[in-house]
Design a protein around this motif. Structure first.
Motif, short mmCIF file in Angstrom:
data_model
loop_
_atom_site.label_atom_id
_atom_site.label_comp_id
_atom_site.label_asym_id
_atom_site.label_seq_id
_atom_site.Cartn_x
_atom_site.Cartn_y
_atom_site.Cartn_z
N ARG A 506 26.71 -19.81 -1.16
CA ARG A 506 26.42 -19.21 -2.47
C ARG A 506 26.06 -17.76 -2.23
NH1 ARG A 506 22.74 -22.81 -5.49
NH2 ARG A 506 21.42 -22.30 -3.74
N ILE A 507 26.71 -16.88 -2.99
CA ILE A 507 26.38 -15.47 -2.85
C ILE A 507 25.65 -15.00 -4.11
CG2 ILE A 507 28.19 -14.88 -1.19
CD1 ILE A 507 29.86 -13.87 -3.55
N ARG A 508 24.92 -13.90 -3.96
CA ARG A 508 24.14 -13.36 -5.07
C ARG A 508 24.40 -11.88 -5.20
NH1 ARG A 508 20.51 -17.06 -6.53
NH2 ARG A 508 20.22 -18.71 -4.99
N SER A 509 24.38 -11.41 -6.45
CA SER A 509 24.48 -9.98 -6.67
C SER A 509 23.86 -9.66 -8.02
CB SER A 509 25.96 -9.56 -6.66
OG SER A 509 26.06 -8.17 -6.85
N ASN A 510 22.93 -8.74 -8.03
CA ASN A 510 22.26 -8.31 -9.26
C ASN A 510 21.82 -9.46 -10.15
OD1 ASN A 510 22.37 -5.55 -8.79
ND2 ASN A 510 24.53 -5.49 -9.43
N GLY A 511 21.16 -10.42 -9.57
CA GLY A 511 20.62 -11.52 -10.37
C GLY A 511 21.63 -12.59 -10.73
N HIS A 512 22.89 -12.41 -10.36
CA HIS A 512 23.88 -13.46 -10.59
C HIS A 512 24.13 -14.19 -9.29
CE1 HIS A 512 25.19 -11.85 -14.52
NE2 HIS A 512 24.81 -10.70 -13.99
N SER A 513 24.57 -15.44 -9.43
CA SER A 513 24.97 -16.12 -8.20
C SER A 513 26.27 -16.88 -8.45
CB SER A 513 23.88 -17.06 -7.70
OG SER A 513 23.88 -18.24 -8.46
N ALA A 514 27.00 -17.13 -7.38
CA ALA A 514 28.26 -17.87 -7.50
C ALA A 514 28.51 -18.61 -6.21
CB ALA A 514 29.42 -16.90 -7.78
N TYR A 515 29.14 -19.76 -6.32
CA TYR A 515 29.53 -20.48 -5.12
C TYR A 515 30.73 -19.77 -4.51
CZ TYR A 515 26.38 -24.09 -6.65
OH TYR A 515 25.24 -24.76 -7.01
N LEU A 516 30.77 -19.77 -3.20
CA LEU A 516 31.83 -19.05 -2.51
C LEU A 516 32.65 -20.00 -1.65
CD1 LEU A 516 33.05 -16.29 -1.50
CD2 LEU A 516 31.51 -16.57 0.45
N PHE A 517 33.95 -19.91 -1.80
CA PHE A 517 34.87 -20.64 -0.92
C PHE A 517 35.72 -19.59 -0.23
CE2 PHE A 517 33.76 -23.32 -4.42
CZ PHE A 517 33.48 -24.53 -3.82
N GLY A 518 35.46 -19.35 1.04
CA GLY A 518 36.25 -18.40 1.81
C GLY A 518 37.33 -19.18 2.53
N LEU A 519 38.52 -19.25 1.91
CA LEU A 519 39.59 -20.08 2.47
C LEU A 519 40.34 -19.29 3.54
CD1 LEU A 519 40.95 -21.74 -0.82
CD2 LEU A 519 38.98 -22.37 0.59
N PRO A 520 41.02 -19.99 4.42
CA PRO A 520 41.80 -19.28 5.44
C PRO A 520 42.95 -18.51 4.79
CG PRO A 520 41.87 -21.68 5.77
CD PRO A 520 41.15 -21.44 4.50
N GLY A 521 43.65 -17.71 5.57
CA GLY A 521 44.70 -16.87 5.00
C GLY A 521 46.06 -17.53 4.94
#
Ligand code: AMP
Ligand code: MG
Length: 629
Positions: A506-521
Motif C-alpha cells: 500500500r502506498i501513500r501520498s498526501n493523505g491518500h492511500s492505494a493498494y499497489l500491484f507492481g507486476l512484471p514487465g
C-alpha cells in the motif's frame, strides 16, 4: 500468587482529553477500552473491580464489581486507589488504567516478584523511552502498580494533606521500580484521535504483520498460495454504495441483500394450459367427467368457483380458482368438448401442475445476497420483484501505467531496440471486464523522479495502482526503490512461471492511500500475475464474493515438461478429441514475452507446485478463459 492479588481498573476520571466522554466505555476492537483491560487483567489475579464515577451500570455489565470514589469531585487516581484498598479482599491490589488495553500479560507476576524481593510497600512499572534528544531515560508508569493493603493508612494521611499526585505519594512509602522492556504494552489512549488511529491500525495491519502469520515467510521464495493469502488478508474492501437503475446494475456488485417485497408468484396458479379442479374427486377406477363452467386466463382474475363435478378451463399462469388444487393438462384429456372434460384414471394426481404462491420467493425473504456480482438472471429476478433500482458498490478506480525507456505508444515510430507498449492494452481489457473505472497513465520513463510523480498521482486518484515492469533486478529499474519510499511495499520472488517478481503493498501520498500491484514487465507475466493475484484482490476490494478459480481436470494430449517446486501457468487449447472426450494441448512456445501464446489459448493449464513432468494422457488442471477476465 494470583490468590493474594485483586485488581482495580481505574476508570473514574473525567476523560478531559477525550472531550469528557467516559473513556473506559469507548468502543474498541469489538468491545470497550475497559473490557480489554479487564480481559488482560482477569487471568493474572483473583478478582477484578472497576473504579468508576459515572455509568456504573455499564461497567457492572462487564461482570466486575464497581466502586465509585469515596472522595467527592473526581479527585484522580489516588482517590480510586483509596476506595479500592478499602474494599480490597486480598493483601495486594494491582491497578491499571482503563485506557491501556495492551497491558503486559505478566504485569502482576513481575510487580509481585519485585515487591517481595525488595520488601517494598508498592511496586511500579517503568520502561525505557528515547527522548527527542535521542537520549534514553526511564519512564515511570505510576498507575500500573501493585500495592500492599497495609499502605492504606499512609495513603489516607497523604490525601488528608490535600495532595493528589501519585508520584508524590510514592515519595512517602517504600517503592520498587520494575523495568519492563515492552514499552508499547503500556501505551494508553488519551484522545479520540488516538482511539481512531488504534482502530485503523487494527483494521489495517501492516504487510509485515500479515505476512508474519505465515510460517517461514520468505519474500525471495514465496509459494503462489502464500502470496495469494497475504494479499487476501491485507486488502480491505472500499466503502461507498450507490443506487442504480436495474439495467445499469449488470456486472456490478450488490451492496445489500435484496429482500423480496412480494410473494413470487403472488397467487397459486396453473403450470399448464388445461383444466383446474379439486383433485379429491378423481376416481381411481374409472373415468372422471367434469363440467367446464368457464375459462381462467393468465392476468385476468375470475370469480369462477367450480362446485363438485365441475372444473374451469385454465391457461398457464392463470390464478387457481377457489377450491381447485389440480390441473389436467389439455393434451392429457381422455375426451374433451366445449362443456365437459373426461379424465382417465391415473392421468394426474391431486396437486399436479399447480404452482404455489411464493414458491419462487416468499415475501420478506432474501432474493439475492450482498456481494453477488449481478448477472442477467439476477436482473430478471430483481425485475420479478417489481424493483427498479438496486444498491451496488461504487466502482473501483484503478490507475495503471507501464514503465520502461524502451516502450513506445501506438502511433509513435518504433526506434531501434524499442517495443510497443502492449501491457496497457491487456490491462485495459482485464480491468474493463472487471467493471473498474480505469485511469490509463501511459508510459513512465525509468527515472526516479518521473516514477515517483506517477505513483503519487496514481495513489491520489485511485483505489489501486497497477504498474508493469521494473520490479525485477534490472539496472535501470528504479521502480522498486521509489515504491519502497512511498509506503508499505514488499518485493516478492514468487515460485511461479511466468511472473516471478512482483511488488505488493500500500502506498501513500498526501493523505491518500492505494493498494499497489507492481507486476512484471513481460506481457504474459503481466496477464498471469494480474489474473492470479490482482484480480482476486480487486474483487475483494469491490466487496464481491469471488469463488476461487474454477478448475477442470482434462487429459493432456501431449507430454509437458515441468519442474517441481513452482507453479507453472501454461497456455492451453482445450478441444474435443476424435472420440468426443476433452483434451488440452499447449500453445507453441511458452516464453513469458510471447503474447501470441496467450492470444491463441482458450485456457490456462495450471501445473501445481509439487507436480513434475506430465505424460501424454495424464490429467491436468485447467481454467477456461471464457467467463473469466
Ligand atoms: P522489466 O520487468 O521492466 O525488466 O521488463 C521485462 C521485459 O518486458 C522487457 O523485455 C520489457 O521490454 C518488456 N516489457 C516491459 N513492459 C512492457 C510493456 N508495457 N509492453 C511490452 N513489453 C514490455
Ligand atoms: Mg523495464
Amino acid at each position: 500468587m494470583e490468590h493474594s492479588i485483586s485488581a482495580l481498573i481505574l476508570a473514574g476520571g473525567r476523560g478531559t482529553r477525550m472531550g469528557r466522554v467516559d473513556k473506559g466505555l469507548q468502543p474498541f476492537r469489538g468491545g470497550t477500552l475497559a473490557s480489554h483491560v479487564l480481559q488482560r487483567l482477569a487471568p493474572q489475579v483473583a478478582s477484578v473491580t472497576i473504579n468508576a464515577n459515572r455509568n456504573l451500570g455499564a461497567y457492572s455489565a462487564l461482570g466486575a464489581e464497581v466502586l465509585p470514589d469515596e472522595l467527592e469531585g473526581y479527585e484522580g487516581p489516588l482517590a480510586g486507589l483509596q476506595t479500592g484498598l478499602r474494599h480490597c479482599a486480598t493483601d495486594l491490589l494491582l491497578t491499571a488504567p482503563c485506557d491501556s488495553p495492551f497491558l503486559p500479560p505478566d504485569l502482576a507476576q513481575r510487580l509481585y516478584d519485585a515487591l517481595n524481593a525488595q520488601g517494598a510497600d508498592l511496586a511500579v512499572a517503568s520502561t525505557l523511552e528515547t527522548g527527542e534528544d535521542g537520549k534514553t531515560r526511564t519512564q515511570l508508569h505510576p498507575v500500573f502498580c501493585l500495592v500492599r493493603k497495609s499502605a492504606l493508612p499512609a495513603l489516607d494521611d497523604y490525601l488528608q494533606t490535600g495532595s493528589r499526585k501519585m508520584d508524590g505519594w510514592y515519595k512517602s512509602i517504600k517503592v520498587a521500580e520494575v523495568l519492563f522492556n515492552d514499552a508499547a504494552a503500556f501505551r494508553n489512549i488519551n484522545t479520540l484521535t488516538e482511539l481512531q488511529n488504534e482502530e485503523d491500525a487494527a483494521a489495517n495491519p501492516s504487510l509485515k504483520d500479515v505476512a508474519s502469520c505465515l510460517s517461514g515467510y520468505d519474500p525471495d521464495a514465496l509459494p503462489v498460495r502464500n502470496a495469494q493469502r497475504i494479499i487476501r488478508d491485507f486488502i480491505q474492501p472500499v466503502r461507498g454504495i450507490e443506487k442504480v437503475a436495474l439495467r445499469s446494475a449488470l456486472e456490478r456488485v450488490l451492496a445489500a441483500d435484496v429482500i423480496s417485497p412480494i410473494n413470487v408468484p403472488a397467487h397459486d396458479n396453473s403450470a399448464m394450459d388445461g383444466f383446474a379442479f379439486a383433485g379429491a374427486q378423481l376416481k381411481a377406477d374409472g373415468n372422471t367427467t367434469l363440467k367446464v363452467i368457464g375459462t381462467a386466463y393468465a392476468g385476468r382474475p375470475s370469480a369462477l368457483k367450480p362446485g363438485p363435478g365441475e372444473c374451469v378451463r385454465i391457461m398457464t399462469g392463470g390464478v387457481m380458482p377457489d377450491g381447485c388444487d389440480t390441473v389436467l393438462p389439455q393434451e392429457l384429456a381422455a375426451d374433451l368438448s366445449d362443456v365437459a372434460v373426461t379424465i382417465a384414471p391415473n392421468t394426474v394426481r391431486t396437486g399436479d401442475n399447480r404452482r404455489f404462491k411464493g414458491e419462487d420467493l416468499g415475501a420478506g425473504t432474501p432474493a439475492l445476497r450482498k456481494g453477488k456480482v449481478l448477472r442477467p438472471a439476477d436482473l430478471g429476478l430483481v425485475a420479478s420483484l417489481g424493483l427498479a433500482e438496486v444498491p451496488v458498490q461504487r466502482r473501483l478506480r484503478v490507475a495503471f501505467f507501464s514503465t520502461g525507456d524502451e516502450l513506445r505508444s501506438i502511433g509513435e515510430p518504433l526506434a531501434e531496440g524499442c517495443v510497443y507498449d502492449s501491457n496497457r492494452y491487456t490491462l485495459f481489457g482485464m480491468l474493463q471486464r472487471l467493471g473498474c473505472d480505469i485511469v490509463d497513465m501511459g508510459i513512465v520513463k525509468d527515472d526516479a523522479a518521473s516514477l515517483e510523480e506517477a505513483l503519487r498521482t496514481a495513489c491520489e486518484c485511485a483505489d489501486a495502482v497497477i504498474t508493469s515492469g521494473g520490479v525485477s533486478v534490472g539496472a535501470a529499474d528504479y521502480t522498486k526503490q521509489v515504491m519502497a519510499t512511498l509506503g508499505d511495499v514488499h518485493f516478492w520472488k514468487i515460485g511461479m512461471r511466468p511472473g516471478r517478481p512482483m511488488a505488493f503493498g500500500r502506498i501513500r501520498s498526501n493523505g491518500h492511500s492505494a493498494y499497489l500491484f507492481g507486476l512484471p514487465g513481460n506481457p504474459v507475466a503481466v496477464m498471469v500475475t494480474f489474473y492470479f493475484f490482482a484480480r482476486h484482490a480487486l474483487l475483494h476490494m469491490m466487496g464481491a464474493d469471488s469463488p476461487g478459480d474454477q478448475m477442470l481436470r482434462v487429459r493432456s494430449a501431449q507430454p509437458i515438461r515441468k519442474k517441481p517446486g513452482r507453479t507453472e501457468y501454461q497456455r492451453g487449447i482445450l478441444a474435443t478429441a476424435l472420440d468426443g472426450s476433452r483434451e488440452v494441448r499447449i500453445t507453441g512456445s511458452q516464453g513469458s514475452g510471447i503474447l501470441r501464446s496467450m492470444s491463441e489459448a482458450n485456457c490456462m493449464v495450471v501445473l501445481h507446485d509439487e507436480q513434475g513432468n506430465v505424460a501424454e494422457g495424464d490429467l491436468v488442471d485447467i481454467i477456461v478463459f471464457d467467463g473469466l477476465v
